[in-house]
Design a protein around this motif. Structure first.
Motif, short mmCIF file in Angstrom:
data_model
loop_
_atom_site.label_atom_id
_atom_site.label_comp_id
_atom_site.label_asym_id
_atom_site.label_seq_id
_atom_site.Cartn_x
_atom_site.Cartn_y
_atom_site.Cartn_z
N CYS A 16 -6.79 -5.67 11.22
CA CYS A 16 -6.21 -4.38 10.94
C CYS A 16 -7.39 -3.45 10.11
O CYS A 16 -7.92 -4.00 9.17
CB CYS A 16 -5.33 -5.20 9.65
N LEU A 17 -7.31 -2.73 10.12
CA LEU A 17 -8.26 -1.22 10.07
C LEU A 17 -7.84 -0.85 8.58
O LEU A 17 -8.50 -0.35 8.34
CB LEU A 17 -8.10 -0.02 10.73
N GLY A 18 -7.34 -1.66 7.62
CA GLY A 18 -6.72 -1.33 6.69
C GLY A 18 -6.25 0.37 5.81
O GLY A 18 -5.62 0.88 6.72
N TYR A 19 -6.35 0.40 4.68
CA TYR A 19 -5.73 1.84 4.23
C TYR A 19 -6.28 2.37 3.16
O TYR A 19 -5.98 3.78 2.64
CB TYR A 19 -4.43 1.10 3.12
N SER A 20 -7.16 2.68 4.31
CA SER A 20 -8.58 3.62 3.58
C SER A 20 -8.02 5.06 3.18
O SER A 20 -7.28 5.55 4.47
CB SER A 20 -9.84 3.80 4.00
N ALA A 29 0.60 -1.02 0.13
CA ALA A 29 0.38 -0.21 0.04
C ALA A 29 1.30 1.20 0.05
O ALA A 29 1.87 0.96 0.65
CB ALA A 29 -0.69 0.19 1.12
N ASP A 30 0.26 2.21 -0.26
CA ASP A 30 0.94 3.06 -0.29
C ASP A 30 1.19 4.10 0.52
O ASP A 30 1.95 5.22 1.48
CB ASP A 30 0.13 4.46 -1.43
N VAL A 31 0.51 3.78 1.70
CA VAL A 31 0.25 4.39 2.96
C VAL A 31 0.09 3.07 4.43
O VAL A 31 -0.25 2.49 4.22
CB VAL A 31 -1.10 5.31 3.16
#
Length: 501
Positions: free
Chosen positions: A42-46, A11-13
Motif C-alpha cells: 500500500c503506497l499510503g495516503y500522503s 483517511a480523507d483520501v
C-alpha cells in the motif's frame, strides 16, 4: 457516534495504490483493506504523489509515452530515498543506502556505464522488497567496516614497521581483529540476518510479489559472502537461485504492476549475466561442479557471456569464460563427454587472440590494459583446464598446451605490468590465484604475493587474503610432494568451497 469513529479510523483520501488502479478504496488506516487482502504494497495516503518507475518523459501532454535514451533513465538516489515506501527507515539505514549507491555499485562492473550496472538498476526495487533493502544495507555496512578497519590498520602498522612489504602482510591479520570492534560490522551482521529471514520466507511462499527484488537480494547476499570470506556459504545462495527462482514468475512475464514491460527482459538478462559469472567461476574450485545454463532469460548463451565482459567486474573475455564452462561441464561427470571434447576445448584456447580481443570495441586508453588482462586470463584458463580435465601429462594435448616455464613467466610479466590504479585490476583475482598455484620459484611466488597485496589494498576483502592463505598451503604441499601432481586435488581434499573473484 459510529460516524465519528469511522472518521477517526479512515483517511480523507484514497490510497495511491487504489488511485493508480482506479479501484474504490476503503481508506482504512494504516493500510487500506484492498491492498491488505490482495497482499500488495500500500503506497499510503500522503499528499505527495509517490514515485512511479517509468521510462516515459511525461504522464500527460504531448510528451506522453515518449522515452529518453537508456542512459537517462536513472533516478538520483535522493528520489529513491524520498519514496513513501522508505519513509519509515532509520537514518542509519538511509545513510547506508546512500553509501551503497555512491561507493559500492561501481565495484560490481568493470566499466561503470549508465544502464549496465545491475546494482544501480536494482535500487528501484528497494521500496517494494524488504529483503533487498536489508541486503543493500548489509553489503554497504560490511564494505564500510572493511575500509574503516583498513584505515585503522594503516595508522597502527605504518607507525612502527619501516618495511612496506612486511607492513602490508601484517595488515590483513590486524584488520580481522579490528573488524569485530566496529559498530558498522554489527549492523552488517544484523541486516544480513534480516535478509536471510525474508529470503527464507520467500522460499516457502508461493508466487513472489517482487521476484526481481528477491533475485537481486540473493545475488547481493553472495556479494556479502565474497567480501566476508569467499568460502562455502555463497554456495547456499547460488543453489537457492538454481532450485527456487526458476519456479517463479520472473521478468519473462509480459508486464507487472508498477514496472514497464520494456524494462523487464533487460533485468532478466542482467540477472543471467551475474549468475553466469558466479556459477561458472564458482564451480572452478569445487569438487562437485555444476554445469552452467541460463536461468532467467532466453538469450543465447554466448550473448550472456559477452555481456559478462563489461557488466561484471571480472572482465574475463567471453571465449575464455566459455572454455571454463566447458571444462566444468566435462569435469562434473553429469554426462559422458564426447571423444573430441578435449580437442574442442583446447582449439578454442589456441584460436583466442588477446590482441584481437583487446582492440575490439575498446577505447584507445583501454587497449593496453585489456591486452594485459586478456593475456593473464588466457594463461590462467589454460592452466585451469589442464588441472581439471582428465588429460594425461604425457598426452599430445597436454604437451601442446604450453606447459613450459616461459608461458608461466609471460603470464607473470603481464600481471606485473598492470597499473595498480587501472580499473582492469579488479578482474585479476581468479587468474592470479590459478597462476600462483602453478608458480615454482620464490621470485614467481613473490610476484603473485605482490599482486594479491595490491588487490587487498584496493578492496580490503577477506576473499583476497584467503586466496593468499590457500596458495601458501598449496606451495607448502608441493614443496613436500613435488610439482608433478595436480594442485587442484589439494583444494578438493581440503573440503572448502572457495570462490576467488
Amino acid at each position: 457516534m459510529s460516524m465519528n469513529g469511522a472518521a477517526v479510523d479512515c483517511a480523507d483520501v484514497p490510497c495511491w495504490t487504489c488511485r493508480r488502479q482506479r479501484l474504490k478504496c476503503d481508506r482504512a488506516l494504516p493500510h487500506c483493506g484492498k491492498c491488505t487482502s490482495s497482499q500488495r504494497p500500500c503506497l499510503g495516503y500522503s499528499k505527495d504523489k509517490p514515485l512511479r518507475w517509468t521510462d516515459s518523459v511525461a504522464s500527460r501532454g504531448k510528451l506522453t509515452g515518449k522515452k529518453l535514451p537508456r542512459r537517462e533513465q536513472h533516478l538520483s538516489l535522493s528520489r529513491v530515498l524520498n519514496d513513501p515506501g522508505l519513509q519509515d527507515l532509520s537514518p542509519s539505514m538511509r545513510d547506508y543506502i546512500a553509501y551503497f549507491e555512491q561507493q559500492c555499485c561501481q565495484e560490481w562492473v568493470l566499466y561503470d556505464f549508465e544502464g549496465a550496472n545491475l546494482f544501480k538498476e536494482s535500487i528501484r526495487f528497494i521500496p517494494s522488497c524488504p529483503a533487498l533493502c536489508h541486503a543493500v544495507v548489509s553489503v554497504a555496512a560490511l564494505h564500510l567496516t572493511l575500509r574503516i578497519a583498513s584505515a585503522q590498520c594503516n595508522e597502527g602498522t605504518m607507525a612502527y614497521k619501516p618495511n612496506q612489504h612486511e607492513a602490508q602482510v601484517s595488515q590483513s591479520v590486524d584488520q580481522v581483529r579490528q573488524t569485530y570492534q566496529i559498530p558498522a560490522y554489527h549492523d552488517a551482521l544484523y541486516h544480513k540476518q534480516r535478509t536471510l529471514r525474508f529470503l527464507r520466507s520467500e522460499a516457502y511462499a508461493g508466487e513472489s510479489c517482487n521476484p526481481d527484488g528477491v533475485v537481486a537480494s540473493v545475488i547481493m547476499s553472495i556479494w556479502f559472502e565474497l567480501m566476508d570470506s569467499g568460502r562455502d556459504t555463497w554456495r547456499y545462495h547460488l543453489r537457492g537461485l538454481r532450485e527456487v527462482m526458476p519456479k517463479r514468475t520472473l521478468s519473462l512475464a509480459p508486464s507487472r504492476e508498477g514496472a514497464p514491460a520494456a524494462d523487464l527482459p533487460q533485468m532478466a538478462e542482467s540477472f543471467d549475466t551475474s549468475y553466469a559469472v558466479l556459477e561458472i567461476i564458482g564451480s572452478t574450485f569445487v569438487k562437485t561442479k555444476q554445469p552452467w545454463q541460463p536461468l532467467f532469460s532466453r538469450s543465447p548463451n554466448f550473448d550472456i557471456l559477452k555481456r559478462c565482459e563489461s557488466q561484471t567486474w571480472t572482465g574475463c573475455p567471453s571465449p575464455l569464460l566459455y572454455v571454463i564452462s566447458l571444462a566444468n561441464a566435462a569435469a562434473s561427470g553429469s554426462h559422458e563427454a564426447p571423444p573430441d571434447l578435449f580437442a574442442h576445448i583446447f582449439s578454442h584456447l589456441h584460436n583466442f587472440s588477446p590482441m584481437h580481443w583487446a582492440v575490439a570495441d575498446a577505447e584507445t586508453h583501454h587497449m593496453k590494459p585489456r591486452y594485459q588482462l586478456a593475456c593473464v586470463w588466457h594463461a590462467a584458463v589454460e592452466m585451469y583446464a589442464l588441472q581439471v580435465l582428465p588429460v594425461p601429462f604425457e598426452s599430445d594435448v597436454f604437451k601442446s598446451a604450453g606447459r613450459a616455464n616461459n608461458s608461466l613467466d609471460s603470464a607473470l610479466h603481464h600481471l606485473k605490468s598492470v597499473d595498480p590504479a587501472d580499473v582492469h585490476l579488479k578482474g585479476l583475482l581468479w587468474p592470479s590465484f590459478v597462476i600462483g598455484a602453478e608458480a615454482q620459484t620464490m621470485s614467481q611466488r613473490a610476484v603473485i604475493t605482490d599482486v594479491l597485496e595490491i588487490l587487498w589494498t584496493l578492496w580490503r576483502c577477506h576473499n583476497v587474503t584467503n586466496a593468499l592463505k590457500v596458495l601458501e598451503k598449496i606451495w607448502a604441499r608441493r614443496a613436500t610432494e613435488g610439482s608433478s601432481g595436480r594442485w587442484i586435488k589439494y583444494v578438493y581434499e581440503w573440503g572448502e568451497d572457495w570462490m576467488f573473484i
